[in-house]
Design an enzyme around this catalytic site. Structure first.
Site, PDB file in Angstrom:
ATOM      1  N   SER A 153      37.400 -65.396 -44.439  1.00 13.64           N
ATOM      2  CA  SER A 153      38.054 -65.921 -43.236  1.00 13.64           C
ATOM      3  C   SER A 153      39.342 -66.577 -43.697  1.00 13.64           C
ATOM      4  O   SER A 153      39.455 -66.952 -44.869  1.00 13.64           O
ATOM      5  CB  SER A 153      37.149 -66.979 -42.604  1.00 13.64           C
ATOM      6  OG  SER A 153      37.834 -67.700 -41.607  1.00 13.64           O
ATOM      7  N   TYR A 192      30.889 -74.439 -42.415  1.00  7.74           N
ATOM      8  CA  TYR A 192      31.368 -73.045 -42.333  1.00  7.74           C
ATOM      9  C   TYR A 192      32.483 -72.826 -43.366  1.00  7.74           C
ATOM     10  O   TYR A 192      32.456 -71.867 -44.133  1.00  7.74           O
ATOM     11  CB  TYR A 192      31.868 -72.750 -40.918  1.00  7.74           C
ATOM     12  CG  TYR A 192      32.454 -71.348 -40.771  1.00  7.74           C
ATOM     13  CD1 TYR A 192      31.630 -70.222 -40.838  1.00  7.74           C
ATOM     14  CD2 TYR A 192      33.818 -71.156 -40.590  1.00  7.74           C
ATOM     15  CE1 TYR A 192      32.152 -68.943 -40.716  1.00  7.74           C
ATOM     16  CE2 TYR A 192      34.339 -69.882 -40.459  1.00  7.74           C
ATOM     17  CZ  TYR A 192      33.508 -68.780 -40.520  1.00  7.74           C
ATOM     18  OH  TYR A 192      34.038 -67.507 -40.408  1.00  7.74           O
TER      19      TYR A 192
HETATM   20  N1  LIG Z   1      35.509 -63.789 -35.137  1.00  7.50           N
HETATM   21  C1  LIG Z   1      36.328 -64.530 -35.857  1.00  7.50           C
HETATM   22  O1  LIG Z   1      37.265 -65.164 -35.326  1.00  7.50           O
HETATM   23  C2  LIG Z   1      36.178 -64.569 -37.361  1.00  7.50           C
HETATM   24  C3  LIG Z   1      37.220 -65.174 -38.092  1.00  7.50           C
HETATM   25  C4  LIG Z   1      37.108 -65.233 -39.467  1.00  7.50           C
HETATM   26  C5  LIG Z   1      36.012 -64.695 -40.104  1.00  7.50           C
HETATM   27  N2  LIG Z   1      35.016 -64.120 -39.383  1.00  7.50           N
HETATM   28  C6  LIG Z   1      33.862 -63.583 -40.122  1.00  7.50           C
HETATM   29  O2  LIG Z   1      33.688 -62.223 -39.812  1.00  7.50           O
HETATM   30  C7  LIG Z   1      32.317 -61.852 -39.984  1.00  7.50           C
HETATM   31  C8  LIG Z   1      31.832 -61.096 -38.753  1.00  7.50           C
HETATM   32  O3  LIG Z   1      31.866 -61.977 -37.658  1.00  7.50           O
HETATM   33  P1  LIG Z   1      32.140 -61.528 -36.154  1.00  7.50           P
HETATM   34  O4  LIG Z   1      33.323 -62.271 -35.702  1.00  7.50           O
HETATM   35  O5  LIG Z   1      32.068 -60.069 -36.001  1.00  7.50           O
HETATM   36  O6  LIG Z   1      30.862 -62.262 -35.484  1.00  7.50           O
HETATM   37  P2  LIG Z   1      29.665 -61.702 -34.563  1.00  7.50           P
HETATM   38  O7  LIG Z   1      30.208 -60.906 -33.440  1.00  7.50           O
HETATM   39  O8  LIG Z   1      28.850 -62.911 -34.236  1.00  7.50           O
HETATM   40  O9  LIG Z   1      28.860 -60.746 -35.542  1.00  7.50           O
HETATM   41  C9  LIG Z   1      28.121 -61.276 -36.617  1.00  7.50           C
HETATM   42  C10 LIG Z   1      27.207 -60.211 -37.185  1.00  7.50           C
HETATM   43  O10 LIG Z   1      26.463 -60.801 -38.259  1.00  7.50           O
HETATM   44  C11 LIG Z   1      25.103 -60.451 -38.097  1.00  7.50           C
HETATM   45  N3  LIG Z   1      24.210 -61.476 -38.652  1.00  7.50           N
HETATM   46  C12 LIG Z   1      24.169 -62.800 -38.356  1.00  7.50           C
HETATM   47  N4  LIG Z   1      23.170 -63.388 -39.021  1.00  7.50           N
HETATM   48  C13 LIG Z   1      22.558 -62.419 -39.752  1.00  7.50           C
HETATM   49  C14 LIG Z   1      21.463 -62.383 -40.651  1.00  7.50           C
HETATM   50  N5  LIG Z   1      20.732 -63.469 -40.940  1.00  7.50           N
HETATM   51  N6  LIG Z   1      21.125 -61.196 -41.226  1.00  7.50           N
HETATM   52  C15 LIG Z   1      21.816 -60.079 -40.953  1.00  7.50           C
HETATM   53  N7  LIG Z   1      22.868 -60.035 -40.104  1.00  7.50           N
HETATM   54  C16 LIG Z   1      23.220 -61.202 -39.525  1.00  7.50           C
HETATM   55  C17 LIG Z   1      24.908 -60.297 -36.585  1.00  7.50           C
HETATM   56  O11 LIG Z   1      23.860 -59.356 -36.355  1.00  7.50           O
HETATM   57  P3  LIG Z   1      22.361 -59.696 -35.868  1.00  7.50           P
HETATM   58  O12 LIG Z   1      22.427 -60.968 -35.082  1.00  7.50           O
HETATM   59  O13 LIG Z   1      21.990 -58.487 -35.059  1.00  7.50           O
HETATM   60  O14 LIG Z   1      21.600 -59.778 -37.137  1.00  7.50           O
HETATM   61  C18 LIG Z   1      26.230 -59.670 -36.173  1.00  7.50           C
HETATM   62  O15 LIG Z   1      26.180 -58.272 -36.292  1.00  7.50           O
HETATM   63  C19 LIG Z   1      31.565 -63.150 -40.265  1.00  7.50           C
HETATM   64  O16 LIG Z   1      31.332 -63.275 -41.638  1.00  7.50           O
HETATM   65  C20 LIG Z   1      32.535 -64.228 -39.783  1.00  7.50           C
HETATM   66  O17 LIG Z   1      32.352 -65.449 -40.442  1.00  7.50           O
HETATM   67  C21 LIG Z   1      35.070 -64.048 -38.012  1.00  7.50           C
END
Ligand SMILES: NC(=O)c1ccc[n+]([C@@H]2O[C@H](COP(=O)([O-])OP(=O)(O)OC[C@H]3O[C@@H](n4cnc5c(N)ncnc54)[C@H](OP(=O)(O)O)[C@@H]3O)[C@@H](O)[C@H]2O)c1
Length: 289
Positions: free
Chosen positions: A137, A150
């Site tokens: 991130s 986080y």
């Molecule tokens: N969105 C942002 O603004 C942002 C910014 C910077 C970084 N990120 C990073 O990008 C990555 C993806 O996030 P996103 O924004 O796409 O969020 P999201 O829409 O909430 O997706 C998160 C994914 O992680 C999976 N997950 C959560 N806990 C899990 C576990 N215990 N085991 C296996 N899978 C798990 C969820 O699937 P299930 O619940 O089906 O398991 C879901 O598919 C993360 O690492 C996040 O920190 C996001």
């Protein structure tokens, strides 16, 4: 083990939503054999229809990860890339967040990710090629109040990725860090839920309430495809860059943090939290970091 699949094979975690889903879609377009993994298999039906293979992985459950990696190697005889994308935001004031929740945050965002990495490395080392992409991130370089745990996980991931890169480079394996800025996904809603759960009787309401509003009003973030494009670029080239940052807010905030001393950074943060909260309240929100 099966004959080597003619196509390159990638495993992407967190494929049931947001960024992971976009990466699966993009890598199918790039012509790879794509395995998407998450806990909610039903949320990946659309990816299955599009040609992806889906697997159950809970990154806090080692057996599910080992089973998934074995299944891929059995079916394809190879694994060329792992995209460690699964993760969530544990938000709340550091005095308020239960330490058990902080441990869970590290278990998902760091330890689970590293265990899965350990499980795929023997195959990549034997092939003398492969790429590990860790979705960090911009929060792995910068920090904000109310997101301490986080940010700590993402800072840890940055350092682990750098150390790992030097260790596995002699075996022909690449390690890439991707640093998203604000992206449309389930992430902000889940982070807001966690924040509200830990802040019910908080004395830090002057921070937690605006932050909850900002996370709930996270409407002008970029599309997840900008991160999928960065991942595809890294997987297309033989020698990828160490870091990819997108969209513009990620580049801007990381640069500002690098340029200014901590005292100025704190002033910037306070003013950004105040102004973004005001924009959310009046419905005129800009992208927030
Ligand atoms: N969105 C942002 O603004 C942002 C910014 C910077 C970084 N990120 C990073 O990008 C990555 C993806 O996030 P996103 O924004 O796409 O969020 P999201 O829409 O909430 O997706 C998160 C994914 O992680 C999976 N997950 C959560 N806990 C899990 C576990 N215990 N085991 C296996 N899978 C798990 C969820 O699937 P299930 O619940 O089906 O398991 C879901 O598919 C993360 O690492 C996040 O920190 C996001």
């Amino acid at each position: 083990m099966a004959e080597h699949s003619p196509k390159k094979v990638v495993l992407i975690t967190g494929a049931s939503a947001g960024i992971g889903k976009a990466i699966v879609t993009k890598m199918l377009q790039e012509g790879w054999t794509v395995y998407g993994a998450a806990r909610r298999l039903n949320q990946m039906e659309d990816l299955k229809q599009a040609g992806a293979k889906t697997l159950f992985i809970d990154v806090t459950d080692e057996a599910s990860m080992a089973k998934a990696v074995d299944a891929i190697l059995e079916a394809e005889g190879r694994l060329d890339a792992l995209v460690n994308n699964a993760g969530y935001g544990s938000y709340g004031a550091l005095e308020d967040v239960p330490v058990d929740e902080a441990r869970r945050q590290f278990e998902v965002n760091v330890f689970g990710l590293m265990r899965l990495t350990q499980l795929v490395l023997p195959t990549m080392r034997a092939a003398r090629s492969g790429t590990i992409i860790n979705i960090s991130s911009m929060g792995g370089r910068i920090w904000m109040p109310i997101g301490g745990w986080y940010h700590a996980t993402k800072h840890a991931l940055e350092v682990l990725s750098d150390a790992l890169r030097m260790e596995v480079e002699p075996f022909g394996v690449n390690v890439v860090v991707v640093q998203p800025g604000a992206i449309e996904s389930e992430w902000s809603g889940i982070s807001a839920d966690n924040l509200e759960a830990s802040s019910k009787n908080s004395v830090y309401r002057f921070f937690t309430e605006p932050m909850a509003r900002i996370l709930r009003g996270y409407t002008s973030a970029a599309k997840p495809s900008v991160i999928a494009d960065a991942v595809a670029t890294a997987l297309r080239v033989k020698k990828p860059r160490r870091r990819y940052r997108a969209p513009f807010d990620a580049k801007l905030y990381v640069r500002l943090h690098w340029l200014f001393p901590d005292s100025v950074w704190e002033m910037i943060l306070k003013s950004r939290i105040r102004s973004t909260d005001k924009q959310v309240k009046t419905g005129k929100q800009e992208v927030h970091g």
